[in-house]
Write a protein that holds these residues in place. Structure first.
Motif, mmCIF file in Angstrom:
data_model
loop_
_atom_site.group_PDB
_atom_site.id
_atom_site.type_symbol
_atom_site.label_atom_id
_atom_site.label_comp_id
_atom_site.label_asym_id
_atom_site.label_seq_id
_atom_site.Cartn_x
_atom_site.Cartn_y
_atom_site.Cartn_z
ATOM 1 N N GLY A 25 146.345 -50.672 -28.284
ATOM 2 C CA GLY A 25 145.861 -49.525 -27.531
ATOM 3 C C GLY A 25 144.375 -49.430 -27.638
ATOM 4 N N LYS A 64 151.941 -44.961 -23.568
ATOM 5 C CA LYS A 64 151.407 -46.324 -23.568
ATOM 6 C C LYS A 64 152.255 -47.216 -24.494
ATOM 7 C CE LYS A 64 147.976 -45.151 -27.165
ATOM 8 N NZ LYS A 64 146.541 -44.974 -27.451
ATOM 9 N N HIS A 65 152.218 -48.548 -24.306
ATOM 10 C CA HIS A 65 151.459 -49.368 -23.370
ATOM 11 C C HIS A 65 152.479 -50.112 -22.509
ATOM 12 C CE1 HIS A 65 149.480 -49.007 -27.286
ATOM 13 N NE2 HIS A 65 148.315 -48.988 -26.651
ATOM 14 N N MET A 105 149.945 -45.594 -19.199
ATOM 15 C CA MET A 105 148.984 -46.664 -19.483
ATOM 16 C C MET A 105 149.678 -48.025 -19.438
ATOM 17 S SD MET A 105 146.633 -47.371 -22.888
ATOM 18 C CE MET A 105 145.680 -45.854 -22.733
ATOM 19 N N SER A 118 149.646 -52.177 -20.211
ATOM 20 C CA SER A 118 149.107 -53.141 -21.165
ATOM 21 C C SER A 118 148.434 -54.304 -20.447
ATOM 22 C CB SER A 118 150.228 -53.681 -22.069
ATOM 23 O OG SER A 118 150.857 -54.804 -21.493
ATOM 24 N N ASP A 158 144.933 -50.109 -20.249
ATOM 25 C CA ASP A 158 144.443 -50.210 -21.610
ATOM 26 C C ASP A 158 142.981 -50.670 -21.445
ATOM 27 O OD1 ASP A 158 144.287 -50.364 -24.347
ATOM 28 O OD2 ASP A 158 145.911 -51.793 -24.604
#
Length: 408
Positions: A17, A247-248, A292, A294, A331
């Motif tokens: 992250g 996330k992610h 979010m 990756s 990210d």
């Protein structure tokens, strides 16, 4: 605006992250794991009043444009592109060089360590002044997960335990604590927490999983345990009026390499129907503000593109399978080793072209390059220009939901 959640796939790969602090870790290897497709509840995601998009012009019986329409029309193409970049600045306050960049950015995120809550409040007031354009104020974000990933510390800020500890609490306790932490962020002038982590780390892989497991960032070792923590955290932050980002996607829990330090990280396990995606779906139902993506490549989903550049991941899975029509954010693509081989401008244009909205850029010096690339691409490609406008509309809607857009 948000469609019912449908069948979703659970997977995971390794991308650390924003701002993960850990020594470089070798190895883009994954550990095979069976995945069981799970059918998610089909009810509408719960949407708090504060996050309900305002009516558009087509929703109201009037000829006058909506607030968002007014703002879109008032912004130049360059100002629109700037709304899609979240620039990294020092958490203790902008440097003079960073200030010049912040004046051309739609959002900022805080790096390094801050001082007290009072000091942070003063520093963020300056950021607000510098980044406000035509009545549109910036999103100001921090990585405030807890444990080793907590940017804002010092007098006025609670020391937040790691997610592995938070995950042992009852949902009611975690929600109450998250609301308290969110209230501190709000007082400091920070309106976005780039959390919670929705990645699931199998217990057998914890010690080998550099981006999540080794840093104690996971809420649990099963999708159900992780979901419970994610939902409680999102709800608490939402009650404090702070935006969140699960996330992610589609997950870093089953990889080894940390994309902040390692390139070529690949997930060979996650599939589109993976059960490990459940925490992301549940985070959406709980009222998260963003999803979010990756920077890892998921070979069983889209072997040709990193997730942040994949229409299959963003359009197909996030907006299609999960039914998420809100803001999609990257990210970090500024300083991360995983994307170092991709030209800075292309990192922004490829993400927007794939259906994404906000680009996190830890290197303030790259912001102008990214904005220029978005402008140039929009000028030469009408289809891309339409995508850029749609992204800006989603960002402005999010900002309006959090009181950051003034119309008159």
């Amino acid at each position: 605006m948000r469609r019912p959640v449908a069948l979703i796939a659970l997977t995971a790969l390794a991308v650390a992250g924003c701002g993960d602090s850990n020594s470089p870790t070798a190895g883009p290897s994954t550990v095979p794991s069976s995945s069981t497709p799970v059918e998610l509840p089909s009810q509408e995601p719960s949407t708090p009043a504060s996050e309900t998009p305002s009516p558009t012009a087509s929703d109201t019986p009037t000829d006058s444009p909506s607030c968002i329409d007014q703002k879109l029309q008032s912004l130049t193409l360059r100002e629109q592109a700037a709304q899609l970049i979240m620039t990294g600045i020092d958490a203790s306050g902008m440097t003079s060089a960073q200030k010049a960049v912040v004046q051309k950015s739609g959002s900022v995120f805080l790096m390094g360590s801050s001082g007290s809550l009072a000091h942070t409040h003063t520093a963020m007031s300056a950021v607000n002044t510098a980044a406000t354009v035509k009545g549109i104020r910036p999103l100001i974000a921090a990585d405030q997960e807890g444990g080793q990933i907590q940017r804002l510390k010092g007098p006025g800020f609670d020391r937040i335990p790691a997610a592995t500890v938070q995950g042992t609490w009852s949902s009611s306790k975690l929600t109450a604590q998250a609301q308290s932490w969110g209230s501190q962020l709000k007082q400091a002038g920070v309106n976005v927490d780039l959390a919670p982590v929705a990645d699931v780390v199998p217990s057998s892989l914890k010690s080998q999983n550099a981006p999540i497991g080794q840093l104690d960032r996971e809420y649990g070792n099963t999708p159900a345990d992780a979901s419970r923590g994610v939902q409680a955290f999102v709800q608490g932050m939402r009650q404090a009026g702070v935006a969140t980002s699960v996330k992610h996607f589609p997950g870093l829990g089953r990889v080894r390499g940390n994309t902040d330090f390692s390139a070529g990280v690949v997930d060979n396990v996650t599939v589109r129907g993976d059960a490990y995606l459940q925490p992301f779906a549940d985070g959406i139902k709980a009222g998260t503000s963003m999803v979010m993506i990756s920077t890892v490549t998921y070979t069983k989903i889209d072997p040709k593109n990193r997730a942040i550049f994949s229409p299959t991941v963003i359009q197909g899975m996030v907006r299609g399978d999960l039914g998420w029509q809100g803001v999609v954010i990257t990210d970090d693509v500024g300083a991360a080793a995983e994307v170092a081989s991709v030209p800075a401008g292309a990192r922004a244009t490829r993400f927007v072209a794939a259906g994404g909205d906000i680009v996190i850029n830890a290197k303030a010096g790259l912001t102008t390059t990214m904005v220029n690339a978005l402008v140039a691409k929009a000028q030469e490609d009408k289809s891309f220009a339409a995508k850029l406008t749609s992204s800006v509309r989603r960002v402005l809607t999010l900002k309006q939901d959090h009181g950051l857009v003034s119309c008159g």
